[in-house]
Design a protein around this motif. Structure first.
Motif, PDB file in Angstrom:
ATOM      1  N   ALA A  19       0.842  -1.191   0.000  1.00 39.66           N
ATOM      2  CA  ALA A  19       0.000   0.000   0.000  1.00 39.66           C
ATOM      3  C   ALA A  19       0.876   1.240   0.000  1.00 39.66           C
ATOM      4  O   ALA A  19       1.911   1.289   0.672  1.00 39.66           O
ATOM      5  N   LEU A  20       0.437   2.242  -0.752  1.00 45.21           N
ATOM      6  CA  LEU A  20       1.179   3.497  -0.869  1.00 45.21           C
ATOM      7  C   LEU A  20       0.248   4.668  -0.582  1.00 45.21           C
ATOM      8  O   LEU A  20      -0.784   4.822  -1.226  1.00 45.21           O
ATOM      9  N   ASP A  21       0.631   5.482   0.375  1.00 50.33           N
ATOM     10  CA  ASP A  21      -0.096   6.704   0.709  1.00 50.33           C
ATOM     11  C   ASP A  21       0.739   7.884   0.226  1.00 50.33           C
ATOM     12  O   ASP A  21       1.799   8.182   0.787  1.00 50.33           O
ATOM     13  N   ILE A  27       5.656  10.432   1.447  1.00 47.69           N
ATOM     14  CA  ILE A  27       4.948   9.214   1.053  1.00 47.69           C
ATOM     15  C   ILE A  27       5.145   8.176   2.144  1.00 47.69           C
ATOM     16  O   ILE A  27       6.161   8.165   2.835  1.00 47.69           O
ATOM     17  N   LYS A  28       4.146   7.328   2.315  1.00 47.78           N
ATOM     18  CA  LYS A  28       4.225   6.218   3.247  1.00 47.78           C
ATOM     19  C   LYS A  28       3.955   4.929   2.487  1.00 47.78           C
ATOM     20  O   LYS A  28       3.086   4.910   1.605  1.00 47.78           O
ATOM     21  N   MET A  29       4.669   3.880   2.839  1.00 51.30           N
ATOM     22  CA  MET A  29       4.496   2.600   2.150  1.00 51.30           C
ATOM     23  C   MET A  29       4.588   1.463   3.154  1.00 51.30           C
ATOM     24  O   MET A  29       5.411   1.497   4.076  1.00 51.30           O
ATOM     25  N   ILE A  30       3.704   0.473   3.002  1.00 53.64           N
ATOM     26  CA  ILE A  30       3.808  -0.735   3.821  1.00 53.64           C
ATOM     27  C   ILE A  30       3.631  -1.965   2.939  1.00 53.64           C
ATOM     28  O   ILE A  30       2.956  -1.915   1.908  1.00 53.64           O
ATOM     29  N   GLU A  31       4.241  -3.058   3.374  1.00 53.04           N
ATOM     30  CA  GLU A  31       4.023  -4.356   2.739  1.00 53.04           C
ATOM     31  C   GLU A  31       3.553  -5.335   3.802  1.00 53.04           C
ATOM     32  O   GLU A  31       4.122  -5.401   4.900  1.00 53.04           O
ATOM     33  N   ILE A  46       8.632   5.821   5.664  1.00 59.09           N
ATOM     34  CA  ILE A  46       8.201   7.157   5.259  1.00 59.09           C
ATOM     35  C   ILE A  46       9.362   7.842   4.548  1.00 59.09           C
ATOM     36  O   ILE A  46      10.514   7.706   4.962  1.00 59.09           O
ATOM     37  N   LYS A  47       9.065   8.566   3.483  1.00 59.77           N
ATOM     38  CA  LYS A  47      10.113   9.331   2.802  1.00 59.77           C
ATOM     39  C   LYS A  47       9.567  10.697   2.413  1.00 59.77           C
ATOM     40  O   LYS A  47       8.489  10.805   1.822  1.00 59.77           O
ATOM     41  N   LYS A  48      10.325  11.726   2.732  1.00 60.40           N
ATOM     42  CA  LYS A  48       9.947  13.093   2.382  1.00 60.40           C
ATOM     43  C   LYS A  48      10.062  13.276   0.874  1.00 60.40           C
ATOM     44  O   LYS A  48      10.977  12.762   0.237  1.00 60.40           O
ATOM     45  N   ILE A  49       9.111  14.007   0.302  1.00 58.19           N
ATOM     46  CA  ILE A  49       9.138  14.302  -1.128  1.00 58.19           C
ATOM     47  C   ILE A  49      10.017  15.522  -1.374  1.00 58.19           C
ATOM     48  O   ILE A  49       9.800  16.578  -0.784  1.00 58.19           O
ATOM     49  N   GLN A  50      11.008  15.370  -2.236  1.00 59.54           N
ATOM     50  CA  GLN A  50      11.925  16.460  -2.563  1.00 59.54           C
ATOM     51  C   GLN A  50      11.416  17.194  -3.803  1.00 59.54           C
ATOM     52  O   GLN A  50      11.721  16.831  -4.921  1.00 59.54           O
ATOM     53  N   LEU A  52       7.864  19.395  -5.747  1.00 55.28           N
ATOM     54  CA  LEU A  52       6.425  19.253  -5.920  1.00 55.28           C
ATOM     55  C   LEU A  52       6.032  18.557  -7.213  1.00 55.28           C
ATOM     56  O   LEU A  52       4.854  18.272  -7.419  1.00 55.28           O
ATOM     57  N   SER A  53       6.991  18.283  -8.095  1.00 55.33           N
ATOM     58  CA  SER A  53       6.661  17.688  -9.386  1.00 55.33           C
ATOM     59  C   SER A  53       6.294  16.213  -9.241  1.00 55.33           C
ATOM     60  O   SER A  53       6.688  15.542  -8.280  1.00 55.33           O
ATOM     61  N   SER A  54       5.543  15.698 -10.212  1.00 47.43           N
ATOM     62  CA  SER A  54       5.174  14.280 -10.194  1.00 47.43           C
ATOM     63  C   SER A  54       6.416  13.403 -10.322  1.00 47.43           C
ATOM     64  O   SER A  54       6.473  12.305  -9.771  1.00 47.43           O
ATOM     65  N   GLY A  55       7.429  13.922 -11.032  1.00 47.01           N
ATOM     66  CA  GLY A  55       8.683  13.176 -11.142  1.00 47.01           C
ATOM     67  C   GLY A  55       9.376  13.011  -9.813  1.00 47.01           C
ATOM     68  O   GLY A  55       9.943  11.952  -9.516  1.00 47.01           O
ATOM     69  N   SER A  56       9.316  14.049  -8.969  1.00 44.70           N
ATOM     70  CA  SER A  56       9.912  13.978  -7.634  1.00 44.70           C
ATOM     71  C   SER A  56       9.204  12.942  -6.778  1.00 44.70           C
ATOM     72  O   SER A  56       9.843  12.198  -6.008  1.00 44.70           O
ATOM     73  N   VAL A  57       7.883  12.895  -6.908  1.00 42.72           N
ATOM     74  CA  VAL A  57       7.115  11.916  -6.136  1.00 42.72           C
ATOM     75  C   VAL A  57       7.433  10.504  -6.610  1.00 42.72           C
ATOM     76  O   VAL A  57       7.632   9.593  -5.805  1.00 42.72           O
ATOM     77  N   ALA A  58       7.498  10.313  -7.920  1.00 42.18           N
ATOM     78  CA  ALA A  58       7.835   8.995  -8.471  1.00 42.18           C
ATOM     79  C   ALA A  58       9.225   8.550  -8.014  1.00 42.18           C
ATOM     80  O   ALA A  58       9.433   7.377  -7.672  1.00 42.18           O
ATOM     81  N   ASP A  59      10.174   9.487  -7.993  1.00 38.68           N
ATOM     82  CA  ASP A  59      11.525   9.166  -7.508  1.00 38.68           C
ATOM     83  C   ASP A  59      11.491   8.722  -6.051  1.00 38.68           C
ATOM     84  O   ASP A  59      12.189   7.780  -5.654  1.00 38.68           O
ATOM     85  N   ALA A  60      10.670   9.413  -5.235  1.00 36.58           N
ATOM     86  CA  ALA A  60      10.558   9.068  -3.821  1.00 36.58           C
ATOM     87  C   ALA A  60       9.959   7.676  -3.650  1.00 36.58           C
ATOM     88  O   ALA A  60      10.403   6.887  -2.809  1.00 36.58           O
TER      89      ALA A  60
END
Length: 347
Positions: A19-21, A27-31, A46-50, A52-60
């Motif tokens: 699951a990804l929040d 972002i938060k993720m659990i398995e 948990i990982k902070k998003i560096q 605001l772009s969608s690419g930054s979120v995808a990288d995170a």
């Protein structure tokens, strides 16, 4: 349990659920592994998003999944904010096809965007307690471009989307999984405080009777206090930048900073009570902002009691040789939405 069931493919036999929040700040993720008598928590992070772009979120997402050694490639995700509307409506009992058409017509009355640009879903909760011969229906409408943008983030990170849910519904499912014996007469409020939005859900006998996303969060609190006190109150760690001599001033300013949130919650409680004739019996709080400076005191002053914090992982088996229990205790319930999303795998 309720869900915004935008299933993109039919799931097969699931051995693990991821699951990804995707929040506004992190972002938060659990398995979770399934198949045993009790599901187990495999990993969480948990990982902070560096940026605001969608690419930054995808990288995170990609980086966090690698850090957690996520094996599966399918994710359950959720939606929240101004591009989605969720609410409970009452409709006459009718056939399925007639109900779908009637719900679409009813939805057009209150959503702030073109219904042709939306994805709709609904869940029949049962007979209405307020209107005879009516059904209570939990409804969600989301802008298609917003949904597709979320899906693209996941795909750019190298994953596929299994289920799209709604933050408030996932929050509810996690709570109900952990509190299986709710008294039918009780009215319970769930509050999940995030960086930009706060999810508010009111349950009557374990069924959603009110849902709302408030555009107020920890980011607002930090900005207000920083301006008033001349401190650098970081969103990721509120204790940093507050010296001993400033602590009293910060605590006083926190009351003002939290007033907007508390007032909006009070208005929502009042509206619900006017509609249902029932006040709130319990308040349960989660999210990264659950332990914010002065929040418990603000609730106590306004509602006469402090909100109860809860552990969204309580229903899971946790092996201390695999997962650090101390780290779980320090999350302030940040994984409530994630836990609810994991439940969409058939637990």
């Amino acid at each position: 349990m309720a869900g915004f069931n935008l299933q993109l493919k039919r799931p097969g036999k699931i051995r693990s659920i991821t699951a990804l929040d995707i929040g506004s700040h992190s972002i938060k993720m659990i398995e979770i592994s399934v198949g045993a008598e009790r599901p187990s928590l495999v990993s969480f992070g948990i990982k902070k998003i560096q940026g605001l772009s969608s690419g930054s979120v995808a990288d995170a997402v990609r980086t966090l999944s690698e850090d957690l050694k996520i094996a599966g490639r399918d994710l359950n995700i959720s939606l929240a904010g101004s591009s989605i509307v969720a609410r409970v409506i009452s409709m006459p009992d009718m056939g399925d096809e007639d109900l779908k058409n009637a719900i679409r017509f009813e939805t057009e009355k209150f959503i702030p965007f073109d219904i042709n640009e939306c994805t709709l879903d609904f869940h029949i909760q049962g007979k209405s307690a307020r209107e005879k011969n009516n059904l209570d229906i939990l409804l969600a409408a989301a802008k298609k471009d917003y949904v597709l943008a979320k899906i693209k983030i996941v795909e750019d990170a190298g994953f596929s989307v299994n289920v799209v849910d709604v933050d408030s519904f996932a929050l509810t499912n996690a709570f109900l999984k952990n509190f299986t014996s709710i008294e039918p007469a009780k009215t319970i409020a769930l509050i999940n405080v995030g960086a930009v939005y706060t999810n508010l859900v009111i349950l009557r006998g374990g069924v959603i009777s009110f849902v709302r996303d408030l555009a107020i969060g920890v980011n607002d609190f930090c900005q207000t206090i920083s301006k008033k006190c001349g401190v650098n109150l970081e969103l990721s760690d509120w204790s940093k930048g507050v010296s001993a001599e400033k602590s009293a001033e910060v605590a006083l300013s926190a009351k003002s900073a939290l007033a907007g949130l508390v007032d909006e919650i009070k208005l929502s409680f009042g509206y619900h009570e006017n509609q249902s004739g029932r006040g709130i019996d319990e308040i349960h709080i989660s999210g990264g902002g659950a332990g914010f400076i002065g929040l418990e005191e603000a609730f106590n002053d306004t509602f006469g009691s402090k909100p109860a914090r809860w552990n969204p992982f309580q229903f899971l088996n946790i092996d201390p040789s695999i997962v650090n229990a101390d780290e779980i205790a320090g999350t302030n319930g940040s994984f409530a939405v994630c836990a609810g999303l994991a439940l969409r795998g058939g637990l």
